[in-house]
Design a protein around this motif. Structure first.
Motif, mmCIF file in Angstrom:
data_model
loop_
_atom_site.group_PDB
_atom_site.id
_atom_site.type_symbol
_atom_site.label_atom_id
_atom_site.label_comp_id
_atom_site.label_asym_id
_atom_site.label_seq_id
_atom_site.Cartn_x
_atom_site.Cartn_y
_atom_site.Cartn_z
ATOM 1 N N HIS A 1 0.802 -1.228 0.000
ATOM 2 C CA HIS A 1 0.000 0.000 0.000
ATOM 3 C C HIS A 1 0.835 1.279 0.000
ATOM 4 O O HIS A 1 0.282 2.369 -0.147
ATOM 5 N N GLY A 2 2.136 1.169 0.180
ATOM 6 C CA GLY A 2 2.976 2.363 0.165
ATOM 7 C C GLY A 2 2.768 3.265 1.357
ATOM 8 O O GLY A 2 2.745 4.484 1.222
ATOM 9 N N LEU A 3 2.624 2.659 2.542
ATOM 10 C CA LEU A 3 2.491 3.474 3.752
ATOM 11 C C LEU A 3 3.328 2.856 4.870
ATOM 12 O O LEU A 3 3.491 1.637 4.935
ATOM 13 N N PRO A 4 3.888 3.702 5.744
ATOM 14 C CA PRO A 4 4.645 3.188 6.888
ATOM 15 C C PRO A 4 3.707 2.533 7.899
ATOM 16 O O PRO A 4 2.625 3.040 8.185
ATOM 17 N N ILE A 5 4.139 1.391 8.439
ATOM 18 C CA ILE A 5 3.409 0.698 9.496
ATOM 19 C C ILE A 5 4.407 0.310 10.581
ATOM 20 O O ILE A 5 5.478 -0.225 10.286
ATOM 21 N N GLY A 6 4.042 0.565 11.821
ATOM 22 C CA GLY A 6 4.864 0.164 12.956
ATOM 23 C C GLY A 6 4.075 -0.709 13.904
ATOM 24 O O GLY A 6 2.843 -0.664 13.931
ATOM 25 N N GLY A 7 4.787 -1.525 14.669
ATOM 26 C CA GLY A 7 4.150 -2.378 15.666
ATOM 27 C C GLY A 7 4.887 -2.294 16.986
ATOM 28 O O GLY A 7 6.122 -2.242 17.013
ATOM 29 N N GLU A 8 4.136 -2.274 18.080
ATOM 30 C CA GLU A 8 4.717 -2.126 19.410
ATOM 31 C C GLU A 8 4.160 -3.190 20.350
ATOM 32 O O GLU A 8 2.973 -3.539 20.277
ATOM 33 N N ASP A 9 5.016 -3.686 21.231
ATOM 34 C CA ASP A 9 4.606 -4.648 22.253
ATOM 35 C C ASP A 9 4.001 -3.885 23.424
ATOM 36 O O ASP A 9 4.690 -3.116 24.099
ATOM 37 N N LEU A 10 2.707 -4.098 23.676
ATOM 38 C CA LEU A 10 2.026 -3.345 24.734
ATOM 39 C C LEU A 10 2.629 -3.607 26.106
ATOM 40 O O LEU A 10 2.646 -2.708 26.960
ATOM 41 N N ALA A 11 3.122 -4.807 26.354
ATOM 42 C CA ALA A 11 3.675 -5.127 27.666
ATOM 43 C C ALA A 11 4.945 -4.332 27.954
ATOM 44 O O ALA A 11 5.314 -4.145 29.119
ATOM 45 N N ARG A 12 5.596 -3.849 26.915
ATOM 46 C CA ARG A 12 6.858 -3.117 27.088
ATOM 47 C C ARG A 12 6.682 -1.614 26.919
ATOM 48 O O ARG A 12 7.649 -0.865 27.015
ATOM 49 N N TYR A 13 5.464 -1.206 26.654
ATOM 50 C CA TYR A 13 5.162 0.214 26.460
ATOM 51 C C TYR A 13 4.727 0.806 27.785
ATOM 52 O O TYR A 13 3.997 0.178 28.552
ATOM 53 N N GLN A 14 5.144 2.043 28.053
ATOM 54 C CA GLN A 14 4.806 2.701 29.311
ATOM 55 C C GLN A 14 4.083 4.011 29.027
ATOM 56 O O GLN A 14 4.665 4.945 28.462
ATOM 57 N N GLY A 15 2.807 4.076 29.387
ATOM 58 C CA GLY A 15 2.054 5.304 29.188
ATOM 59 C C GLY A 15 1.565 5.446 27.769
ATOM 60 O O GLY A 15 1.749 4.556 26.930
ATOM 61 N N PRO A 16 0.950 6.585 27.465
ATOM 62 C CA PRO A 16 0.371 6.782 26.133
ATOM 63 C C PRO A 16 1.430 7.005 25.059
ATOM 64 O O PRO A 16 2.522 7.507 25.333
ATOM 65 N N ALA A 17 1.086 6.628 23.834
ATOM 66 C CA ALA A 17 1.943 6.901 22.674
ATOM 67 C C ALA A 17 1.714 8.335 22.227
ATOM 68 O O ALA A 17 0.581 8.775 22.064
ATOM 69 N N ARG A 18 2.813 9.089 22.020
ATOM 70 C CA ARG A 18 2.714 10.476 21.579
ATOM 71 C C ARG A 18 3.645 10.704 20.395
ATOM 72 O O ARG A 18 4.804 10.282 20.423
ATOM 73 N N LEU A 19 3.123 11.358 19.368
ATOM 74 C CA LEU A 19 3.939 11.781 18.233
ATOM 75 C C LEU A 19 4.259 13.251 18.442
ATOM 76 O O LEU A 19 3.364 14.101 18.434
ATOM 77 N N VAL A 20 5.549 13.573 18.638
ATOM 78 C CA VAL A 20 5.945 14.910 19.078
ATOM 79 C C VAL A 20 7.191 15.371 18.329
ATOM 80 O O VAL A 20 7.855 14.587 17.641
ATOM 81 N N ARG A 21 7.523 16.657 18.485
ATOM 82 C CA ARG A 21 8.828 17.172 18.077
ATOM 83 C C ARG A 21 9.771 17.015 19.271
ATOM 84 O O ARG A 21 9.497 17.484 20.371
ATOM 85 N N ALA A 22 10.889 16.359 19.068
ATOM 86 C CA ALA A 22 11.791 16.021 20.168
ATOM 87 C C ALA A 22 12.509 17.244 20.717
ATOM 88 O O ALA A 22 12.830 18.185 19.980
ATOM 89 N N SER A 23 12.814 17.200 22.009
ATOM 90 C CA SER A 23 13.664 18.218 22.613
ATOM 91 C C SER A 23 15.139 17.898 22.384
ATOM 92 O O SER A 23 15.987 18.793 22.389
ATOM 93 N N GLY A 24 15.451 16.627 22.203
ATOM 94 C CA GLY A 24 16.821 16.211 21.915
ATOM 95 C C GLY A 24 17.488 15.456 23.040
ATOM 96 O O GLY A 24 18.552 14.856 22.838
ATOM 97 N N ASP A 25 16.871 15.450 24.232
ATOM 98 C CA ASP A 25 17.491 14.749 25.359
ATOM 99 C C ASP A 25 16.771 13.449 25.706
ATOM 100 O O ASP A 25 17.144 12.767 26.669
ATOM 101 N N GLU A 26 15.768 13.067 24.921
ATOM 102 C CA GLU A 26 15.027 11.845 25.210
ATOM 103 C C GLU A 26 15.887 10.621 24.910
ATOM 104 O O GLU A 26 16.588 10.577 23.900
ATOM 105 N N PRO A 27 15.849 9.594 25.765
ATOM 106 C CA PRO A 27 16.631 8.381 25.494
ATOM 107 C C PRO A 27 15.998 7.537 24.397
ATOM 108 O O PRO A 27 14.772 7.444 24.278
ATOM 109 N N PHE A 28 16.859 6.919 23.595
ATOM 110 C CA PHE A 28 16.433 6.026 22.525
ATOM 111 C C PHE A 28 17.316 4.792 22.596
ATOM 112 O O PHE A 28 18.530 4.863 22.391
ATOM 113 N N GLU A 29 16.719 3.642 22.927
ATOM 114 C CA GLU A 29 17.469 2.424 23.194
ATOM 115 C C GLU A 29 17.769 1.676 21.898
ATOM 116 O O GLU A 29 16.856 1.357 21.137
ATOM 117 N N VAL A 30 19.048 1.398 21.669
ATOM 118 C CA VAL A 30 19.494 0.735 20.437
ATOM 119 C C VAL A 30 20.509 -0.356 20.789
ATOM 120 O O VAL A 30 20.899 -0.519 21.952
#
Length: 221
Positions: free
Chosen positions: A103-132
């Protein structure tokens, strides 16, 4: 969970046409890729959206709007289309990757058991942690200020809108409860977005008959 999903107005200002169709799926019995999911991927590869399609170009334009270079860090669907044959991950991920390229669209999937709180699409401040994972070891990265990211209470779950997911919340073979994000920009219609969602649910029902599914459309602004 999906009742709490928020698209920040600062993101809507970048792309007022943005909409996300979300599905909360409970009771999955996921597993490794199998003959059925390989068939989904093979069929999707044959019917994949072309890289020059206007739906893909819309995402490149969205990346440029917040300062990213889409030739360097590609929107997820653009990267998938250029990666043939499609990778085998697990049955649930294979399902949404197949729908994504068809379909030509991005799709993502998340494990609810590992998610904490609501999902938010935001502009980052730059200090948020991103685990890789870097060089085989867990590491913490950070988005650039102003970057569009998905996040929860613990940090960034996906950088550059849909470019790269964090390790913490990804769907694995052990995932039981999940939510899926189907992201749309014009010229894709909301009707096609819903059709893609219906296809994804049908494949997930093949993975696990009897799953419990709820959905919500957020946007456009």
């Amino acid at each position: 969970m999906i009742e709490d999903i928020v698209v920040d107005p600062a993101v809507g200002a970048l792309r007022p046409d943005f909409a996300v169709l979300t599905f909360e799926v409970r009771g999955l019995r996921n597993g490794p890729s199998d003959d059925a999911s390989r068939a989904w991927l093979a069929e999707a590869a044959e019917k994949a959206t072309e890289s020059g399609d206007p739906r893909i170009e819309a995402w490149r334009e969205a990346y440029r709007a917040f300062g990213a270079k889409p030739q360097r860090t590609r929107p997820s669907v653009d990267a998938l289309i250029r990666r043939m044959p499609l990778p085998e991950i697990n049955r649930a991920v294979d399902a949404y990757n197949a729908v994504s390229v068809r379909h030509g669209l991005p799709i993502g999937g998340e494990d609810l058991a590992r998610y904490q709180g609501p999902a938010r699409l935001v502009r980052a401040s730059g200090d948020e942690p991103f685990e890789v994972i870097e060089k085989g070891e867990p590491a913490i990265d950070h988005p650039e200020p102003g970057e569009v990211v998905w996040r929860d209470d613990l940090g960034v779950t996906c950088r550059r809108w849909n470019w790269r997911q964090c390790v913490r919340t990804r769907i694995t073979e052990e995932t039981v409860d999940a939510f899926f994000l189907l992201e749309r920009l014009e010229p894709m219609s909301l009707r096609e977005l819903r059709d893609a969602g219906d296809e994804l649910v049908a494949l997930l029902e093949d993975v696990t008959p009897g799953i419990r599914v709820t959905s919500r459309l957020v946007g456009p602004a």
